[in-house]
Design an enzyme around this catalytic site. Structure first.
Site, PDB file in Angstrom:
ATOM      1  N   LYS A 176       0.889  -1.175   0.000  1.00 21.33           N
ATOM      2  CA  LYS A 176       0.000   0.000   0.000  1.00 21.33           C
ATOM      3  C   LYS A 176       0.918   1.214   0.000  1.00 21.33           C
ATOM      4  O   LYS A 176       1.444   1.632   1.034  1.00 21.33           O
ATOM      5  CB  LYS A 176      -0.869  -0.023   1.262  1.00 21.33           C
ATOM      6  CG  LYS A 176      -2.169   0.716   1.178  1.00 21.33           C
ATOM      7  CD  LYS A 176      -2.105   2.206   1.032  1.00 21.33           C
ATOM      8  CE  LYS A 176      -1.632   3.026   2.191  1.00 21.33           C
ATOM      9  NZ  LYS A 176      -1.393   4.441   1.797  1.00 21.33           N
ATOM     10  N   CYS A 284      13.900  11.046   6.371  1.00 17.74           N
ATOM     11  CA  CYS A 284      13.848  10.677   7.782  1.00 17.74           C
ATOM     12  C   CYS A 284      15.238  10.714   8.385  1.00 17.74           C
ATOM     13  O   CYS A 284      15.386  10.621   9.599  1.00 17.74           O
ATOM     14  CB  CYS A 284      13.219   9.306   7.956  1.00 17.74           C
ATOM     15  SG  CYS A 284      14.232   8.018   7.248  1.00 17.74           S
ATOM     16  N   GLU A 384       9.348  17.192  14.787  1.00 17.33           N
ATOM     17  CA  GLU A 384       9.875  16.867  13.458  1.00 17.33           C
ATOM     18  C   GLU A 384       9.356  17.919  12.489  1.00 17.33           C
ATOM     19  O   GLU A 384       8.142  18.074  12.330  1.00 17.33           O
ATOM     20  CB  GLU A 384       9.417  15.469  13.012  1.00 17.33           C
ATOM     21  CG  GLU A 384       9.926  15.142  11.614  1.00 17.33           C
ATOM     22  CD  GLU A 384       9.561  13.747  11.125  1.00 17.33           C
ATOM     23  OE1 GLU A 384       8.418  13.300  11.351  1.00 17.33           O
ATOM     24  OE2 GLU A 384      10.430  13.103  10.509  1.00 17.33           O
TER      25      GLU A 384
END
Ligand code: NAD
Length: 491
Positions: A176, A284, A384
């Site tokens: 997905k 990331c 973040e």
């Protein structure tokens, strides 16, 4: 790339239309152009993919590993042959530069190569005479149907942290991808179709939360790999526990670099700048905070300011562009708001990416931003940002710098720049992060090492890539055997 706005199709034992009409636009973040329409998927679409995967599993697990990897050798060749085309699609839908798209495809191919070692990697172990005349063997067997849910920021690479290992181990697989960047995956699956895998071995279901929930709730899905933001990683991990699935969930990050006074000025500046602003900070493993220690405070802030200010921002397809846009307008607005918050909290704005710079006016562009003296109390020091913003924090000693890093709740990556082996050793020994860089700005593990990550950056036990992937995608079965001579018929 075709400009066909028919909804993209799922791949479940073959291409098939979605069971729902609900669609989302896929937008080129560099110019706002509509690229495609992605179905948002439904439980029925998940059911079709799981059914195809269940049907394919018995024969696929009996296919010898040596034969299974022949498909992966073909896949490697096809990905290499179509690298430029895939890189172009990736840049169009994600916004990163072509060089960045090519690099992530290189990483995807590297994972396919490592999974080709399955006949060796998947071996168990054994011991004769665990008791007199009794032998013990550990063998690895596939789990069955497994699924991966992936984020927007590496559409060409992250699906390949999972797909090659899952199928090489004899599982059947459902992907997905992020609904914001489905086109690279769509094209990759067209190529996968060319390698001639039996129908149902790999499957693709487009969509968002409904598909994720469908996978989590389906009793026949044995394991879930997730990569994305921390709140969703936690949600997936918790729900997988309730539904009894094996899960590995990689979350968000707040990566720090420590710059010591003995670090090489030019190399460190170049590498830290690339880490902070490459992929527009949407990695990331992007450095978000630079802790500048002692005398390093004299030269590094100015050097980083000059380097950040000279980055050429624009459409990633254009030659010479070094940084592309953010993924959506909302992301741009969110990051701009966070910059404002940092300033309100007392940080000095050395370079304001919200105004001026070389970014085109159309598209979701923000220029590089540099904040200095970010107070530890500011939300920005633990949020973040996922945008082109680097915050400088000052510390007097290595110990103080390590404490600053340890206070942050994430643990994806931390780097140190120094020419001292002793400082580097202390750093790697003490810092609570899963990926450590020593004079490296993006400490991305090669495919034969686990993509680590600790604390709020990872929920699970074994990671993606390399030997961890084999551990994740196999059950261990232990057989204890006794075959006394006297029980055998004489021959
Ligand atoms: P995201 O969490 O919004 O989406 C990730 C996936 O989860 C997508 O496929 C999305 O469709 C699905 N999803 C989103 N919301 C959901 C919900 N409420 N319920 C169920 N499923 C949901 O992440 P993103 O914005 O696509 O990616 C950026 C994030 O991913 C950043 O936080 C980044 O640090 C992280 N990331 C982590 C790693 C790592 O290795 N740790 C690698 C890449 C990206």
């Amino acid at each position: 790339m075709s400009r066909n706005f028919q909804p993209l199709r799922h791949y479940a034992g073959g291409w098939r239309a979605s069971n729902v009409e609900d669609c989302a636009d896929v937008i080129n973040p560099a110019n706002g152009e509509k690229l495609a329409c992605v179905p948002l998927g439904a439980k029925k679409d998940v059911d079709a993919a799981v059914q195809a995967a269940i049907s394919a599993f018995p024969k696929w697990r009996r296919t010898p590993p040596e034969e299974r990897i022949q498909y992966l050798f073909k896949l490697k060749q096809l990905l290499e042959r179509h690298l430029e085309e895939l890189a172009q699609i990736c840049t169009e839908e994600n916004g990163k530069t072509l060089a960045e798209s090519r690099a992530e495809l290189g990483r995807a191919i590297e994972n396919v190569e490592v999974a080709c070692g399955i006949p060796t990697l998947m071996q168990g172990y054994n011991l004769e005479d665990v008791a007199a005349g009794i032998d013990e063997v550990m063998i690895r067997q596939p789990l069955g149907v497994v699924a991966a849910i992936t984020p927007f920021n590496f559409p060409a690479m992250i699906p390949f942290w999972f797909l090659p290992y899952a199928i090489a181990c004899g599982n059947t697989f459902i992907l997905k991808p992020s609904e914001r960047v489905p086109l690279t995956t769509q094209r990759a699956f067209e190529l996968i179709e060319e390698i001639g895998l039996p129908p149902g071995v790999v499957n693709l279901v487009h969509g968002g939360k409904a598909v994720v929930d469908g996978l989590l709730e389906h009793p026949q899905v044995q394991a879930i790999s997730f990569v994305g933001s921390t709140p969703v990683a936690k949600y997936v991990y918790a729900k997988a526990a309730v539904t009894g699935k094996r899960a590995q969930c990689q979350g968000g990050a707040k990566n720090h670099v420590l710059i010591l006074p003995d670090a090489d000025l030019d190399a460190t500046t170049r590498i830290v700048t690339d880490s902070a602003f490459g992929c527009a900070g949407q990695r990331c493993l992007a450095i978000s905070v630079a802790v500048v220690v002692g005398q390093a405070q004299k030269e590094f802030p100015k050097a980083l300011l000059d380097a950040a200010g000279s980055i050429r921002v624009g459409n990633g397809l254009d030659p010479g562009v070094q940084m592309g846009p953010l993924i959506t307008r909302d992301s741009k607005a969110r990051v701009a708001k966070l910059i404002g918050q940092g300033v309100k909290d007392g940080a000095d704005l050395l370079l304001d990416g919200r105004n001026g710079g070389s970014a085109p006016s159309a598209g979701n562009f923000l220029n590089p931003t540099l904040l200095d003296n970010l107070p530890p109390s500011s939300a920005l020091s633990h949020t973040e940002i996922f945008g082109p913003v680097l915050s400088l924090v000052r510390a007097e000693t290595l110990e103080e710098g390590i404490e600053i890093i340890a206070r942050n709740s994430y643990g994806n990556m931390a780097s140190i720049f120094t020419s001292s082996g002793a400082a580097a050793r202390k750093f790697r020994y003490e810092v609570p992060a899963g990926n450590i860089g020593v004079n490296i700005g993006v400490a991305a593990p090669m495919a034969y090492f686990p993509f680590s990550g600790w604390r709020d950056s990872f929920f699970g036990t074994v990671h993606g890539q390399g030997r961890d992937a084999i551990e994740f995608y196999t059950h261990k079965k232990v057989v204890v055997e006794r075959w006394p001579q006297e029980w055998s018929r004489r021959f």
